[in-house]
Design a protein around this motif. Structure first.
Motif, short mmCIF file in Angstrom:
data_model
loop_
_atom_site.label_atom_id
_atom_site.label_comp_id
_atom_site.label_asym_id
_atom_site.label_seq_id
_atom_site.Cartn_x
_atom_site.Cartn_y
_atom_site.Cartn_z
N LEU A 6 4.31 114.20 23.10
CA LEU A 6 5.35 113.56 21.74
C LEU A 6 5.31 112.22 22.09
N CYS B 24 6.35 119.48 17.31
CA CYS B 24 7.09 119.49 18.76
C CYS B 24 5.79 120.03 19.69
N ARG B 25 5.78 119.31 20.96
CA ARG B 25 4.53 119.80 21.73
C ARG B 25 5.04 120.52 22.78
N CYS B 26 6.33 120.73 22.90
CA CYS B 26 6.75 121.55 23.92
C CYS B 26 7.33 123.15 23.61
N THR B 27 7.85 123.07 22.83
CA THR B 27 8.76 124.66 22.41
C THR B 27 7.93 125.61 21.92
N LEU C 205 14.59 122.75 22.52
CA LEU C 205 14.15 121.72 22.88
C LEU C 205 13.89 122.02 24.54
N GLN C 206 12.71 121.04 24.84
CA GLN C 206 12.51 120.97 25.98
C GLN C 206 12.39 119.51 26.51
N CYS C 207 11.38 118.58 26.32
CA CYS C 207 11.56 117.25 26.74
C CYS C 207 12.46 116.62 25.59
N GLY C 208 12.73 117.01 24.77
CA GLY C 208 13.80 116.41 23.81
C GLY C 208 13.30 115.29 22.90
N PHE C 209 11.85 114.87 23.12
CA PHE C 209 11.65 113.71 22.07
C PHE C 209 11.46 114.03 20.55
N CYS C 210 11.07 115.17 20.36
CA CYS C 210 10.78 115.56 18.91
C CYS C 210 12.43 115.93 18.36
N THR C 211 13.15 115.99 19.33
CA THR C 211 14.75 116.62 18.84
C THR C 211 15.36 115.75 17.60
S1 FES Z 1 10.92 119.22 22.70
FE1 FES Z 1 9.04 117.87 23.44
S2 FES Z 1 8.25 117.54 21.75
FE2 FES Z 1 9.55 118.87 21.04
#
Ligand code: FES
Ligand code: FES
Lengths: 175, 818
Positions: free
Chosen positions: B215, A133-136, A96-102
């Motif tokens: 997201l 997931c937009r980050c990982t 995870l990065q921003c954790g929003f999708c997590t």
């Molecule tokens: S960790 Fe940011 S959207 Fe998946």
């Protein structure tokens, strides 16, 4: 109308308008703000929760449809002190990065954990493709799913905790 | 300043933020709803360009009780205006404030005020026209439905070339044409370059409109403060201090009456690195109504009206000799900046970035550029991971491949002959590159791809064909104040400040104005602090994004958090360490040099049983100051500011892609993706690799899938995730990452920024690989099936031809002048 459901092990009752989404009820009435909304039209998977052992999109579920069900969100799977095997694996594999999708991924993977070993990489990625997931870039999420499957034991199976699949009753899976 | 990595720097420590984020304990903007909140819903324009003749609440269905409707005339003049000032033509290497302070508005610039709510005219579909407020978040949607808008259509400007036509409708009344800004820069001697290179190679490229799409959507919540005059504003932002400065000015309130807090932010990527009119409006309404006002965007709103990106058309002409050495380049850059100029970057940021970075890793000193930012009736264009660089790299790399093809040379070899190999290097436009490994990364990637063999494979006749391609680039990161001084945008500074303190129990806190939105800053900065101070990272807490407790910061963007934020933490922590040692030396009655600190314990080197814990020292410094050494002030906190190097530090990378093309359909699958990257000293390789992988995934989305389309009358066609295709787990392979390490001589620990690089390379690398597989060059992104298939069949779309753009009289002049 009244809706009764079990959320993260607690019996709850809420008074809602029939049009209210389960995602909003979980977030705003039942304090499960780990349920995230990324699209509210069923594509991103961020709102995924486990209902009667099955991963569902809470943004596509009306609150009344949850009557009598058992719902697990990421809060109910583990805590910062005692994370679940999937939550732990996300941290270990930097999934995870921003954790929003997590939270959505954690729920989706938890619900499919018993089957992960049987899937090859292509199938596993296919199974995860319902969550964005937009980050990982996903590679570490795939690793996290594998690790969680390898490290899980009886106590980690929510399908069992959640009371088993409803199969024919709801017609949402193959039993 | 560079020194060898030490302590925890370079360690793969697990992220500190993960425990709360995996278990759903992170609190993002939409998780905050104070008692008494009014939810805000926008009524948005359904027309691309129209005069508003009436906005009528409750015309056909009654408004729900308690609903409040605010229209443009209620908030006249409230909005965002981002203007560009004069920019010096050549940037001298150490040009500073007093050398040539640009203060005048650029005479070429045309201003746009982006209103908080449109009044009289709307300029894109999705532009807010009215704000409806209600205590119930469901009812407010009903209330917004009950507002009718009457339009009188105006002719929209949608097509880039059409916007430049002599008889084009004008987006902003009173403008002379649809051009925000047009700039011309020449470096070196093009005529001489043309003589040295007898071949002229020309290409036309197009990178279509895309969006950053974190997201978590955007949103903000404003609450009146106890004085009734001020506001606390929570916003999903990458730049809380800039929001504070700008919003307080727009509201006309003193800056200390506005506190801005960015809570957990679910991805930013530059999209949240703007000050938006909605932040101004929500704050103003909270003040007027003396109630909390909250707006959270839904996905359709986000895709329609936050910020779009890319949308470039380039034409390049290169003078090349027989060996493939490129002697000179001329390029014309056209960017569709949409309807309004965004704050603080301005509408010229994407187009202006291209001349700055296009030549990048290549030793080419004779160059000429024209860049034009045009206004259309589309959503405003803003910053997104890489800002201009993905398109610039796409063009120059497509040029290198075309040079190779036209001269019958190998594409990697052509790059080798043009790459910079000696450092420091002064680029034609004045940028000074510190260090790098351009050739090494290229060699590594071509070796991993087994380049010669892969390129020589016979492609003929089969359904599935493989292709390989590379792209090389460098990236200016962590640029300091002088670099912003000469940009002429409302961003004027490039420093970062950090305040750190130790608590009486020995734990410590970093207060930063930077925002942690996924890049792992909490961990890397705690790592730096722990390293410098000699404590465990788990005892360091990072407080981010709150103007109420952190030093001023321009925010998190441009790959600067770890370099400058980390640099400031290192300096502040060093100051604390020195003070801790002083106190310990006094209590233990030894010299400071005889002490060492490890895992939170200060020991006498020669007699480790003689010790004080940092907690004991902190107790003395903060609570029992009578025990302090005479003359030393109590307290354990420190504040440090670090400005970036004048022209920044330069990371570099080579990306290599291997794709499989289905010639029956044009579908492309990425089979392997190799990255050789160099960001100097890595603070935490796990986090670096995560950033690279995530950046590449976005780049692959940009290369193959993501496109924001409009119909001819300006209706958005990609306003949901059903139409705007995001890469999923089946589209992005696991990367093969190789690290090189050229520490910067100009930054703390030799660190270089790396947040954006991953997203810069894929467009060009994938295009090269697809071109190889197709057997014809592709010059447009995204490379969706239909586009690839058309090129394979020999159909070159009109807009990829030189003539298409040349027919526009406003674009021809640049080429005729030479
Ligand atoms: S960790 Fe940011 S959207 Fe998946
Ligand atoms: S929020 Fe439910 S699928 Fe996106």
């Amino acid at each position: 109308m009244k809706v009764r459901l079990t959320v993260n092990g607690e019996d709850r009752e809420v008074e809602v308008e029939p049009r209210r989404l389960l995602s909003d009820v979980l977030r705003h009435e039942l304090d499960c703000q780990g349920v995230h909304l990324g699209c509210e039209h069923g594509v991103c998977g961020a709102c995924t929760v486990i209902m009667d052992g099955v991963a569902v999109r809470s943004c596509l579920t009306l609150a009344p449809q949850a009557e009598g069900t058992t719902v697990l969100t990421t809060e109910g799977l583990g805590t910062p002190e005692h994370p679940s095997v999937v939550q732990r694996a996300f941290k270990t594999e930097h999934g995870l990065q921003c954790g929003f999708c997590t939270p959505g991924f954690v729920c989706a993977i938890t619900a499919m954990l018993d089957d992960v070993d049987e899937m090859d990489d292509g199938e596993l990625r296919e199974a995860l493709a319902g969550n964005i997931c937009r980050c990982t870039g996903y590679a570490n999420i795939v690793k996290a799913a594998r690790r969680a499957a390898a490290e899980r034991d009886e106590s980690d199976s929510v399908i069992r905790q959640g009371g088993g699949c409803c199969g024919e009753q709801r017609g949402c899976c193959n039993g | 300043m560079a020194e060898a990595p030490k302590g925890l720097i370079g360690e793969r420590i697990p992220r500190l933020e993960d425990d709360r984020l995996t278990t759903g304990r992170g609190r993002y903007l939409d998780d905050l709803t104070p008692v008494g909140t009014l939810h805000l819903r926008f009524v948005r324009s359904q027309r691309a360009h129209a005069r508003l003749t009436a906005v009528v609440p409750g015309e056909y269905e009654p408004l729900p009780p308690e609903a409040i409707v605010i229209t443009g005339k209620d908030v006249l003049g409230l909005g965002i205006q981002a203007d560009a000032r004069v920019v010096p033509k050549v940037i001298e290497p150490h040009q500073r404030y007093d050398d040539n302070r640009p203060t005048e508005l650029d005479p070429a610039w045309q201003s746009s005020l982006q209103p908080a709510l449109a009044h009289e005219v709307v300029r894109y579909v999705g532009e807010p026209i009215a704000a409806v407020l209600h205590p119930d978040p469901y009812v407010v949607e009903d209330a917004a439905e009950a507002v009718s808008v009457h339009y009188e259509d105006l002719e929209p400007v949608i097509d880039m070339r059409g916007a430049l036509a002599a008889d084009a409708p004008i987006v902003h009344e009173g403008w002379r044409d649809n051009v925000f800004i047009r700039r011309h820069r020449t470096y070196g001697d093009l005529k001489a370059a043309r003589e040295r290179g007898k071949h002229t190679v020309r290409i036309t490229t197009r990178t279509n409109r895309q969006a950053g799409v974190p997201l978590e959507n955007r949103g903000c919540l404003a609450m009146p403060d106890a004085t009734g005059r001020g506001v606390v504003l929570w916003t999903s932002s990458q730049m809380p201090h800039l929001v504070r400065t700008y919003v307080s000015r727009a509201l006309g309130i003193p800056e200390n009456l506005l506190r801005v807090i960015a809570p957990e932010v679910g991805g930013g990527f530059g999209v949240k690195g703007h000050v938006f009119p909605d932040e101004v409006l929500v704050s103003e309404l909270a003040r007027r109504l003396q109630r909390p006002v909250k707006w959270t965007e839904d996905r359709v709103e986000h895709l329609l009206s936050s910020i779009h990106a890319r949308d470039h058309a380039h034409r390049l002409e290169a003078f090349v000799d027989d060996d493939g050495r490129v002697h000179g380049i001329r390029a014309q850059i056209v960017v569709d900046a949409g309807a309004y100029s965004v704050f603080p970057w301005t509408a010229g940021s994407d187009s202006g970035m291209v001349p700055k970075v296009m030549i990048g890793p290549y030793d080419i000193q004779d160059v000429e550029f024209e860049d034009i930012a045009i206004a259309t009736n589309k959503s405003p264009l803003g910053t997104y991971r890489g800002v201009g660089r993905p398109s610039a790299t796409f063009s120059i790399e497509r040029l290198m491949d075309t040079v190779a093809e036209q001269l019958g040379l190998d594409a990697v070899e052509v790059r080798r002959r043009n790459l910079i190999t000696e450092f420091p290097y002064r680029a034609a436009n004045g940028l000074l590159y510190d260090s790098g490994s351009y050739l090494d990364t290229l060699n590594k990637v071509s070796e991993e791809l087994d380049w010669e063999v892969a390129r020589a494979t016979d492609q003929g006749g089969q359904r599935y064909r493989r292709g390989v391609g590379v792209s090389v680039f460098n990236e200016q990161t962590a640029h300091g104040t002088p670099d912003f001084e000469v940009r002429g945008t409302p961003i004027e500074t490039g420093y970062q400040g950090m305040r750190v303190e130790i608590n009486p129990d020995g734990t410590s806190v970093i207060f930063m104005g930077l925002q942690s939105h996924g890049q792992g800053l909490e961990t890397t900065l705690a790592q730096v602090m722990a390293s410098e101070l000699g404590v465990l990272p788990s005892t360091v807490k990072v407080v981010h994004g709150d103007t109420g407790n952190s030093p001023y910061s321009v925010g998190t963007w441009g790959s600067r958090g770890a370099v400058l934020g980390g640099g400031a933490v290192a300096r502040a922590a060093r100051e604390l360490r020195a003070k801790v040692l002083k106190i310990a030396a006094f209590r233990l009655d030894v010299a400071e040099d005889d002490l060492e600190i490890e895992r939170g314990v200060v020991r006498v080197k020669k007699n480790p049983s003689q010790l004080r814990t940092i907690a004991q020292i902190a107790e003395i410094a903060i609570r029992r100051a009578a025990k302090m050494p005479p003359g030393l002030a109590p307290g354990l906190d420190a504040l440090a500011y670090v400005d970036g190097p004048d022209r920044g530090t330069f990371s570099n990378a080579c990306h290599g892609a291997q794709v499989v093309l289905d010639t029956w359909t044009g579908r492309v699958r990425i089979e392997r993706y190799v990255v050789a990257e160099d960001c100097g000293t890595m603070l935490n390789p796990t986090i670096v690799e995560g950033q690279v992988q995530g950046g590449v995934a976005q780049g692959i989305g940009n290369a193959l899938l993501e496109e924001f389309n409009y119909s001819d009358d300006g209706q958005p066609m990609s306003a949901t995730f059903m139409d705007y295709l995001m890469p999923t787990a089946t589209d992005v392979p696991a990367l093969e990452i190789h690290h090189f390490d050229s520490p910067s001589p100009w930054t703390e620990n030799g660190v270089k920024g790396m947040g954006e690089a991953g997203a810069i390379g894929p467009l060009a690398a994938v295009a090269a690989a697809v071109s190889h597989a197709v057997g014809a060059q592709l010059y447009e992104t995204p490379m969706q099936m239909e586009r690839v298939f058309a090129i394979q069949e020999g159909d070159v779309p009109e807009h990829l031809t030189w003539e298409y753009w040349h027919e526009c009289p406003r674009l021809r002049g640049f080429w005729d002048d030479f």
